[in-house]
Design a protein around this motif. Structure first.
Motif, short mmCIF file in Angstrom:
data_model
loop_
_atom_site.label_atom_id
_atom_site.label_comp_id
_atom_site.label_asym_id
_atom_site.label_seq_id
_atom_site.Cartn_x
_atom_site.Cartn_y
_atom_site.Cartn_z
N THR A 85 14.81 12.97 39.36
CA THR A 85 14.34 12.79 37.99
C THR A 85 13.39 11.60 37.93
O THR A 85 13.27 10.84 38.90
CB THR A 85 15.51 12.54 37.02
N ARG A 114 9.28 12.81 30.77
CA ARG A 114 10.31 12.76 31.81
C ARG A 114 10.27 14.09 32.55
O ARG A 114 9.79 15.10 32.03
CB ARG A 114 11.68 12.53 31.19
N GLU A 173 10.32 9.31 35.14
CA GLU A 173 9.52 9.20 33.92
C GLU A 173 8.04 9.13 34.29
O GLU A 173 7.69 8.67 35.38
CB GLU A 173 9.93 7.95 33.14
#
Length: 220
Positions: free
Chosen positions: A188, A180, A190
């Motif tokens: 943000t 992540r 992954e």
């Protein structure tokens, strides 16, 4: 970064030194019960130890036989390829982008590791890296902070920024990095990467596909 298991290293070094001492004494016809003969071998033993340590630091640490009990971290050298699953939303549509093709190149030595990530729109360079290895807690991670430099053609919606990524190192059943990231732009996401090549590539392969956000006129 904790580069070596100290207790195991001491045992190995003492063992090698003892074997070298006995071997040199035998070949030279020396009597190790005599202080003069015993101490006279010290310079040669130190030279042998330093030579073997040099070989280990340069090449030996990569051997799988040392993994775990002597060298706590894996050899991640090479190129990794996969996808970014970004939580960023397009300002015009409010939708998240499709998975973004990404390539991560890792240049690792016994004392240092550097990471460079490539997509169709940016390249980021690590400046602080480290492993977080704790077998008792089943923790096996690579973490690094980076500086990202987007292409000038996308500068209106993607500015240079810093961020941090943390990857879980998966070795079984297949070698994989799952992580992540978060950035100072408050984005943000992954990342899932599979090992691609032992070579460190300079450019993301076309076979991974095109960036899903880049406008056609801005594609390379």
């Amino acid at each position: 970064m904790k580069n070596i298991t100290i207790k195991s290293f001491i045992y190995v070094l003492v063992g090698i030194s003892a074997v070298a001492w006995i071997t040199l004494a035998y070949l030279g016809g020396l009597d190790l019960s005599k202080i003069k003969d015993f101490l006279g071998l010290i310079p040669k033993i130190v030279t042998i130890d330093l030579f073997l340590i040099g070989i280990f630091v340069r090449w030996g640490w990569k051997l799988r036989c040392f993994r775990g009990w002597l060298v706590p971290f894996p050899n991640l050298n090479g190129t990794w390829a996969g996808s970014i699953y970004s939580h960023w939303k397009h300002p015009k549509t409010g939708e998240r982008p499709a998975p973004i093709p990404v390539m991560l190149t890792i240049n690792q030595s016994f004392f240092h590791i550097s990471c460079v990530m490539h997509t169709g729109e940016m390249k980021s360079y690590s400046y602080s890296e480290g492993f977080m290895i704790d077998s008792d807690r089943q923790m096996k991670q690579l973490a690094y902070s980076y500086s990202s430099k987007p292409r000038l053609s996308v500068s209106e919606r993607s500015i240079p920024h810093d961020g941090t990524g943390v990857f879980q190192i998966i070795e079984k059943p297949n070698l994989k990095l799952v992580g992540r990231y978060w950035t100072e732009r408050l984005t943000t996401g992954e990342i899932v990467l599979n090992f691609y090549s032992k070579d460190i590539l300079d450019e993301i392969p076309n076979s991974l596909g095109e960036h899903p956000i880049t406008e056609p006129e801005n594609r390379r």
